[in-house]
Design a protein around this motif. Structure first.
Motif, PDB file in Angstrom:
ATOM      1  N   GLY A 202       0.806  -1.214   0.000  1.00 40.36           N
ATOM      2  CA  GLY A 202       0.000   0.000   0.000  1.00 40.36           C
ATOM      3  C   GLY A 202       0.837   1.260   0.000  1.00 40.36           C
ATOM      4  N   ASN A 203       0.192   2.380  -0.244  1.00 40.19           N
ATOM      5  CA  ASN A 203       0.851   3.688  -0.220  1.00 40.19           C
ATOM      6  C   ASN A 203       0.061   4.627   0.680  1.00 40.19           C
ATOM      7  OD1 ASN A 203       3.146   3.866  -2.383  1.00 40.19           O
ATOM      8  ND2 ASN A 203       1.500   2.732  -3.385  1.00 40.19           N
ATOM      9  N   GLY A 204       0.753   5.406   1.467  1.00 40.93           N
ATOM     10  CA  GLY A 204       0.077   6.381   2.311  1.00 40.93           C
ATOM     11  C   GLY A 204      -0.388   5.779   3.634  1.00 40.93           C
ATOM     12  N   PRO A 205      -0.679   6.635   4.604  1.00 41.47           N
ATOM     13  CA  PRO A 205      -0.996   6.189   5.964  1.00 41.47           C
ATOM     14  C   PRO A 205      -2.313   5.447   6.099  1.00 41.47           C
ATOM     15  CG  PRO A 205      -1.371   8.550   5.731  1.00 41.47           C
ATOM     16  CD  PRO A 205      -0.684   8.107   4.484  1.00 41.47           C
ATOM     17  N   ASP A 206      -3.213   5.587   5.139  1.00 42.97           N
ATOM     18  CA  ASP A 206      -4.524   4.942   5.255  1.00 42.97           C
ATOM     19  C   ASP A 206      -4.624   3.635   4.484  1.00 42.97           C
ATOM     20  OD1 ASP A 206      -5.270   7.035   6.852  1.00 42.97           O
ATOM     21  OD2 ASP A 206      -6.458   8.072   5.322  1.00 42.97           O
ATOM     22  N   GLU A 207      -3.535   3.237   3.807  1.00 48.57           N
ATOM     23  CA  GLU A 207      -3.532   1.975   3.079  1.00 48.57           C
ATOM     24  C   GLU A 207      -2.722   0.937   3.848  1.00 48.57           C
ATOM     25  OE1 GLU A 207      -2.490   2.166  -1.018  1.00 48.57           O
ATOM     26  OE2 GLU A 207      -3.775   3.876  -1.444  1.00 48.57           O
ATOM     27  N   ALA A 208      -3.210  -0.287   3.873  1.00 50.00           N
ATOM     28  CA  ALA A 208      -2.531  -1.379   4.586  1.00 50.00           C
ATOM     29  C   ALA A 208      -1.215  -1.740   3.893  1.00 50.00           C
ATOM     30  CB  ALA A 208      -3.452  -2.587   4.640  1.00 50.00           C
ATOM     31  N   PRO A 209      -0.225  -2.161   4.712  1.00 49.57           N
ATOM     32  CA  PRO A 209      -0.294  -2.326   6.159  1.00 49.57           C
ATOM     33  C   PRO A 209      -0.146  -0.987   6.880  1.00 49.57           C
ATOM     34  CG  PRO A 209       1.889  -2.940   5.397  1.00 49.57           C
ATOM     35  CD  PRO A 209       1.089  -2.626   4.175  1.00 49.57           C
ATOM     36  N   MET A 361      18.165  -4.222   8.252  1.00 49.94           N
ATOM     37  CA  MET A 361      17.541  -3.110   7.540  1.00 49.94           C
ATOM     38  C   MET A 361      18.280  -1.813   7.863  1.00 49.94           C
ATOM     39  SD  MET A 361      14.486  -3.571   5.841  1.00 49.94           S
ATOM     40  CE  MET A 361      13.431  -2.204   6.306  1.00 49.94           C
ATOM     41  N   PRO A 362      18.690  -1.062   6.862  1.00 47.50           N
ATOM     42  CA  PRO A 362      19.323   0.238   7.132  1.00 47.50           C
ATOM     43  C   PRO A 362      18.347   1.176   7.838  1.00 47.50           C
ATOM     44  CG  PRO A 362      19.660  -0.440   4.856  1.00 47.50           C
ATOM     45  CD  PRO A 362      18.639  -1.368   5.434  1.00 47.50           C
ATOM     46  N   ALA A 363      18.873   2.028   8.678  1.00 52.15           N
ATOM     47  CA  ALA A 363      18.020   2.975   9.405  1.00 52.15           C
ATOM     48  C   ALA A 363      17.187   3.816   8.440  1.00 52.15           C
ATOM     49  CB  ALA A 363      18.871   3.871  10.299  1.00 52.15           C
ATOM     50  N   GLY A 364      17.756   4.144   7.287  1.00 44.94           N
ATOM     51  CA  GLY A 364      17.059   4.968   6.306  1.00 44.94           C
ATOM     52  C   GLY A 364      15.918   4.273   5.599  1.00 44.94           C
ATOM     53  N   PHE A 365      15.756   2.963   5.839  1.00 47.28           N
ATOM     54  CA  PHE A 365      14.659   2.217   5.232  1.00 47.28           C
ATOM     55  C   PHE A 365      13.434   2.170   6.149  1.00 47.28           C
ATOM     56  CE2 PHE A 365      16.769  -0.736   1.868  1.00 47.28           C
ATOM     57  CZ  PHE A 365      17.396   0.357   1.316  1.00 47.28           C
ATOM     58  N   ILE A 366      13.619   2.536   7.418  1.00 46.54           N
ATOM     59  CA  ILE A 366      12.525   2.474   8.383  1.00 46.54           C
ATOM     60  C   ILE A 366      12.016   3.878   8.667  1.00 46.54           C
ATOM     61  CG2 ILE A 366      11.847   1.769  10.714  1.00 46.54           C
ATOM     62  CD1 ILE A 366      14.054  -0.333  10.620  1.00 46.54           C
ATOM     63  N   ARG A 367      10.724   4.050   8.563  1.00 49.24           N
ATOM     64  CA  ARG A 367      10.106   5.353   8.776  1.00 49.24           C
ATOM     65  C   ARG A 367      10.468   5.915  10.149  1.00 49.24           C
ATOM     66  NH1 ARG A 367       4.123   4.509   7.610  1.00 49.24           N
ATOM     67  NH2 ARG A 367       3.952   4.407   9.875  1.00 49.24           N
ATOM     68  N   ARG A 368      10.500   7.216  10.264  1.00 55.53           N
ATOM     69  CA  ARG A 368      10.957   7.863  11.497  1.00 55.53           C
ATOM     70  C   ARG A 368      10.173   7.414  12.727  1.00 55.53           C
ATOM     71  NH1 ARG A 368      12.387  14.117  11.184  1.00 55.53           N
ATOM     72  NH2 ARG A 368      13.868  13.139   9.752  1.00 55.53           N
ATOM     73  N   ASP A 369       8.864   7.150  12.567  1.00 54.62           N
ATOM     74  CA  ASP A 369       8.083   6.711  13.721  1.00 54.62           C
ATOM     75  C   ASP A 369       8.282   5.240  14.041  1.00 54.62           C
ATOM     76  OD1 ASP A 369       6.673   5.381  11.765  1.00 54.62           O
ATOM     77  OD2 ASP A 369       4.741   6.303  12.208  1.00 54.62           O
ATOM     78  N   GLY A 370       9.044   4.518  13.174  1.00 56.59           N
ATOM     79  CA  GLY A 370       9.369   3.122  13.434  1.00 56.59           C
ATOM     80  C   GLY A 370       8.315   2.125  13.010  1.00 56.59           C
ATOM     81  N   TYR A 371       7.240   2.573  12.345  1.00 59.05           N
ATOM     82  CA  TYR A 371       6.123   1.680  12.040  1.00 59.05           C
ATOM     83  C   TYR A 371       5.849   1.509  10.550  1.00 59.05           C
ATOM     84  CZ  TYR A 371       4.889   1.750  17.013  1.00 59.05           C
ATOM     85  OH  TYR A 371       4.904   1.608  18.375  1.00 59.05           O
ATOM     86  N   GLY A 372       6.807   1.836   9.704  1.00 62.86           N
ATOM     87  CA  GLY A 372       6.590   1.682   8.267  1.00 62.86           C
ATOM     88  C   GLY A 372       7.892   1.842   7.503  1.00 62.86           C
TER      89      GLY A 372
END
Length: 418
Positions: A202-209, A361-372
């Motif tokens: 998915g893409n964006g905060p409202d699309e899964a996961p 996983m490189p740090a730059g691959f994980i979203r800043r909030d840690g959940y995406g």
């Protein structure tokens, strides 16, 4: 015609495309008039002198391996210790190699298998035995060092992304009167690559996961509950993908199954999805469903990535080329030369730079909030799941997979008592 025999063996958890590598190895060797034996159940086959004669298989069967999942010759989870601690086993290997004139040893596996191939090469040198050892990359975890990606990962990633997208449509349809939260468990002990691949769904905060839990980030239950609640209130439902290897702040596996250690010394994991589902239900009161795809992630040849299949075949062919050139203690690795358009090539890398190392996983691959995942992660993973390579189907509606004869050569040594 090269003089000597090539021994190929598979190691660790198999993948949807590891047999494509085996097929490429055998076909490349046959083209060079080199006999190929295969270890039954990996390195155990060499130790037990249970060696399969691949020349007894038809070329049609060998070609059909390319679309057949599993491990055609059997694999195993056996880790040899240091040369000093397991010296008798290493010397037994050389004894078997001598008895069958094995001059090239190709070990198809992950980090531990690269380590074994490296140690065998060193022992052969010590005993002045002419042996070329090649590590051949394979793992759905995508955690091998040096190589840009690992054969097996792309197909498992495609299965994960497709499964999460399809399940999310199901949850969305039922969310008003039924399931509010769905938890999907992905493989990945210390590296979150497979969980991250779900982000391609998915893409964006409202699309899964809506939430991805990585082993590279400590799991904080309170924050997780808040994220789930906020997502349900905003979207109407929440799809969570959790790596089996997530740990709490103290470093304890959330999914520690209490089953002790496996032969690699790894904690037996299992049940993170069911655990999280239970906790969400108890704390937030939502109706929850969960899924543990487990082996389905790595055996789903029907939805394999064409990119992954091509790469699995390429490393097999290159491994034979390197072996016959005498390039000892190396591994054919994938080198990305371009993102747009996606291009790659195969190069040799020393096993010493790969053995027992783990690429997280490189740090730059994980979203800043840690959940995406980030856009950078998406650019890296998306090409790896491209393309379709379906197996042939029979009139019964099922894939036509091949079963080999797997006939062994005659044994020449006493039974192994190890």
């Amino acid at each position: 015609m090269a003089s000597g025999t090539l021994l190929y063996a598979q190691s660790g958890g198999v993948t949807a495309v590891i047999n494509a590598t085996a097929s490429a190895v055998i076909q490349a060797a046959r083209a060079r008039k080199v006999r190929v034996l295969a270890g039954r159940n990996g390195i155990l086959g060499a130790l037990r002198e249970e060696l399969i004669d691949t020349s007894r298989e038809s070329i049609a069967s060998i070609r059909s391996l390319a679309h057949t999942p599993g491990g055609a010759f059997g694999s195993c989870r056996v880790k040899l210790k240091s040369l000093d601690e397991d010296r008798a086993k290493y010397e037994r290997l050389l004894e078997v190699f001598r008895a069958h004139d094995v001059r090239w040893f190709l070990y198809n596996g992950g980090n531990d298998s690269a380590d074994t191939a490296l140690k065998v090469s060193r022992l052969a040198k010590e005993f002045d035995y002419p042996l070329t050892c090649i590590g051949v990359p394979k793992t759905v975890d995508n955690d091998l060092a040096v190589t840009d990606c690992c054969p097996g990962f792309g197909s498992a990633a495609k299965y994960t992304a497709v499964s999460v997208r399809e399940a999310a449509l199901d949850v969305a349809a039922m969310a008003d009167t039924s399931t509010k939260v769905f938890v999907y468990e992905a493989m990945g002990r210390h590296a979150g690559w497979l969980a991250a691949s779900a982000g391609l769904a998915g893409n964006g905060p409202d699309e899964a996961p809506h939430i991805i839990l990585f082993p590279e980030r400590p799991f904080v239950e309170k924050d997780f509950f808040a994220k789930v609640r906020a997502t349900v209130e905003r979207v109407g439902y929440c799809v969570v993908v959790a790596s089996e290897g997530i740990q709490d702040g103290s470093g304890r596996f959330v999914a520690d199954a209490g089953g002790g250690k496996d032969s690699f010394g790894h904690t037996q994991l299992g049940g993170v999805a069911s655990h999280l589902a239970g906790r969400v239900k108890d704390e937030l009161g939502y109706k929850v469903h969960w899924a543990l795809p487990d082996y389905l992630q790595r055996s789903a040849r029907h939805v394999a990535s064409k990119t992954d299949l091509d790469q699995a075949s390429a490393v097999g062919k290159a491994a034979v080329d390197y072996a016959l050139k005498g390039m000892n203690a190396v591994m054919p690795v994938i080198v990305r030369t371009s993102d747009t358009p996606y291009r790659w090539k195969i190069e040799a890398a020393p096993l010493s730079k790969i053995a027992n190392k783990e690429k997280k996983m490189p740090a730059g691959f994980i979203r800043r909030d840690g959940y995406g995942i980030t856009d950078k992660a998406r650019r890296y993973m998306e090409p790896l799941i491209r393309g379709e390579a379906p197996p042939p189907y029979g009139q019964d509606g099922l894939p036509r997979y091949v079963s080999l004869k797997n006939l062994e050569v005659a044994r020449k040594l006493p039974d192994w008592e190890g």
